[in-house]
Design an enzyme around this catalytic site. Structure first.
Site, mmCIF file in Angstrom:
data_model
loop_
_atom_site.group_PDB
_atom_site.id
_atom_site.type_symbol
_atom_site.label_atom_id
_atom_site.label_comp_id
_atom_site.label_asym_id
_atom_site.label_seq_id
_atom_site.Cartn_x
_atom_site.Cartn_y
_atom_site.Cartn_z
ATOM 1 N N HIS A 358 3.443 31.550 -46.192
ATOM 2 C CA HIS A 358 2.199 32.321 -46.146
ATOM 3 C C HIS A 358 1.672 32.518 -47.575
ATOM 4 C CE1 HIS A 358 -0.628 34.948 -44.076
ATOM 5 N NE2 HIS A 358 -0.623 35.653 -45.187
ATOM 6 N N HIS A 392 -7.396 36.818 -56.510
ATOM 7 C CA HIS A 392 -6.428 37.897 -56.761
ATOM 8 C C HIS A 392 -5.883 37.794 -58.193
ATOM 9 C CE1 HIS A 392 -6.304 39.338 -52.685
ATOM 10 N NE2 HIS A 392 -5.788 38.248 -52.176
#
Ligand SMILES: [Zn+2]
Length: 619
Positions: A358, A392
């Protein structure tokens, strides 16, 4: 997904296993009820010293905890699991102790702005607070662990055979047999949700006690307190935002209902009223992109290109894909990623060990040790995800010089919205600019309907779902929804906001909310609703700054240094100021709004209204 510098707060939010609070409160005697003689008056200087100590201890802990987590994510074995679990428990213990202590300083007169703000951050950092009375933390920890595990091990059935969570999710996206969809939907909700009912009710009661000790009326109010405004005001704000975007959702709902009626017939899906929840390509009917084939308009429905094919045609590999993402941010004026990013990241799935695939973005030391962890495949989804994760990383780097508790997004919706807004700029024209697509392949404007509808099936369909999960939980925590109405109130909100109904009647012996990961694992959800709106707001601001004149959805701000400078000004603020200040720094507005999303989809709204003319609207 993001791994934050202040990951112990993130850990605390996920695994609520408060151990013995490190405050001196003896079991059974919460700080507030201790005899007055034992309490000495707290001063602003005490509060300053406390905050300074917390930041120092958190930072030292993070340096190790982040590396342990990295190793566990990129090399899963018994030992790395053991270490990650030990550090997770320790991190939670620290966060709980600090929250309780922060609550004691809350009413001290004369606190500085920063100390007050940091105390609030500490006080709201735990998702499910345990009360200090003897045994409560252990019970709460057991219950939340049990709920999370029950979800993780949950199974439904397909053609009578057990099927696990990730497989059933994929199958819901591709299966077009209404009887099998119903079987999967009902079995998943019955098997996973229903058994959680009693545990969930107990958890609500215990966590509410903990919230009261921290100075909140209940857990829902505590969750809503992380938004720089009174909790009631924040709830009203989400209602206002929903009203702005609701007409678009209703138009999409009507159009999709008609397409489902055409495909399945009235015995499965009527042409009026709510939509059957299991027909929308997703277990929770939260994103509908998987059934784009059912709703695609003839002609413009075929988008004419696939980014994955374009990448393969030019022999892109994972490194070149990431370099292309980096190049976007560089074009805005951001410094290149550090050398260590390229040597320490995990870009592809290792052949010889188990890893967490993920996608996530990491900041290991709050200095320059940025990394992404992915299992990149050369396809369109991963190309977009790379831009998302790098968002991010650039945010993390922008706020690295702030003090530790400020190294975070302006609110929890901001961090996810940065990469998404940059990804909106991956338009056909942008692909031409970077040499991935030939000018002759750029889809003509008559294909816009297909492009926009495909986007809306995920991004617009999600909005009411993103809102109602916490609408339900806020009322559960406040006591407005009683345990004996858990199921009926859930279905009433699903009908009111999403316009959907379960494929079969559901009684109060069921517990359908528990069949959603974020309810079973107590992860607040409003952040995802906010992020969906913010990403369009950021995108519109960038396009305005770039002087874009055409339809919003065709804009790319690639290469615009002014946009980069304004964006950097917002990112640099981290969580140091109320989020409207950060929003203003980039967009010029202090108001979060659904208007940019409405403008982006305006051509689609017009088209949907034409398709829906003369047909029953709403549900
Ligand atoms: Zn993310």
């Amino acid at each position: 997904m993001i791994r934050n510098g202040i990951s112990i707060l993130a850990l605390a939010a996920l695994t609520v296993t408060p151990l013995t609070p490190a405050t001196a409160a003896p079991a059974g005697h919460p700080a507030s009820t201790r005899p007055a003689a034992q309490q000495k008056a707290l001063t602003p200087a005490d509060a300053d010293a406390f905050v300074a100590r917390v930041e120092k201890e958190f930072y030292a802990f993070n340096l190790e905890a982040n590396r342990v987590a990295w190793i566990q994510n990129t090399y899963i074995n018994d030992d790395s699991n053991y270490l990650a679990s030990a550090y997770g428990a320790r991190g939670t213990e620290m966060a709980v102790a600090y929250a309780l202590e922060a609550a004691k300083y809350q009413k001290v007169k004369g606190l500085s702005y920063d100390t007050k703000r940091k105390l609030d951050i500490l006080r709201t950092a735990i998702t499910l607070p345990a009360p200090t009375r003897a045994g409560a933390a252990g019970i709460l920890s057991d219950i939340s662990t049990r709920l999370g595990a029950a979800y993780g091990m949950g199974k439904g059935t397909l053609r009578g055979k057990p099927i696990n969570g990730s497989d059933i999710e994929a199958e819901m996206g591709t299966n077009r047999n209404p009887a099998e969809l119903q079987e999967m939907w009902v079995s998943w909700h019955d098997n996973v949700g229903a058994p959680m009912r009693e545990d969930f009710a107990r958890m609500v009661g215990i966590a509410n006690e903990g919230a009261v000790e921290l100075g909140f009326s209940d857990v829902g109010s505590m969750w809503r307190s992380g938004y720089d405004m009174p909790p009631e005001e924040f709830a009203a704000l989400t209602d206002k935002l929903w009203d702005q975007v609701k007409p678009l959702y209703e138009a999409l709902h009507t159009y999709v209902r008609n397409k489902l009626n055409e495909k399945y017939g009235s015995s499965v899906q009527d042409a009026s009223g709510p939509i059957r929840a299991d027909l929308l390509g997703n277990m929770w009917a939260q994103e509908w992109g998987n059934i784009y084939d059912i709703v695609a308009p003839p002609g413009s429905g075929d988008l004419g290109y696939d980014i994955g094919d374009l990448l393969k045609a030019q022999n892109y590999d994972h490194i070149r894909m990431v370099k292309t993402g980096e190049n976007f941010y560089s074009s805005l004026g951001f410094a290149p990623l550090p050398d260590t990013f390229w040597t320490r990241s995990q870009f592809v799935k290792p052949a010889d060990r188990e890893v967490v695939c993920h996608a996530s973005a990491w900041d290991l030391d709050d200095k320059d040790d940025l990394r992404i962890k992915m299992c990149i495949k050369v396809n369109a989804d991963d190309f977009v995800t790379i831009h998302h994760e790098l968002g991010h990383n650039y945010y993390q780097r922008a706020y690295k010089d702030l003090s530790l508790l400020y190294r975070n997004g302006a609110n929890d919706g901001f961090h996810e919205a940065i990469g998404d807004f940059v990804a909106l700029s991956i338009t056909p024209d942008y692909l031409v600019q970077i040499g991935l697509m030939q000018q002759s392949m750029v889809p003509s404007e008559d294909k816009d309907t297909g492009l926009l509808l495909r986007q809306a099936m995920d991004k617009v369909a999600f909005l009411p779902f993103g809102l109602l999960i916490d609408k339900w939980r806020w009322q559960v925590f406040s006591g407005q929804i009683k345990p004996e109405h858990y199921e009926s109130s859930w279905n009433a909100l699903r009908l009111q906001y999403q316009g959907i109904v379960p494929p079969v009647p559901r009684g109060e012996d069921k517990f359908d909310p528990g069949a959603k990961y974020h309810v079973a694992n107590s992860v607040p959800y409003t952040r995802y609703f906010l992020a969906r709106l913010l990403q369009f707001q950021f995108y519109k601001a960038a396009c305005d700054q770039a002087g874009w004149k055409g339809p919003l959805h065709r804009c790319s701000f690639f290469g615009n240094k002014e946009v980069g400078a304004r964006l950097d000004a917002m990112l640099k603020m981290g969580a140091s100021k109320p989020w409207p200040d950060a929003l203003e720094a980039f967009t010029g507005s202090r108001e979060i709004s659904g208007e940019a999303l409405m403008e982006y989809f305006a051509p689609l709204k017009k088209w949907l209204d034409e398709q829906n003319a003369g047909k029953p609207k709403g549900w």
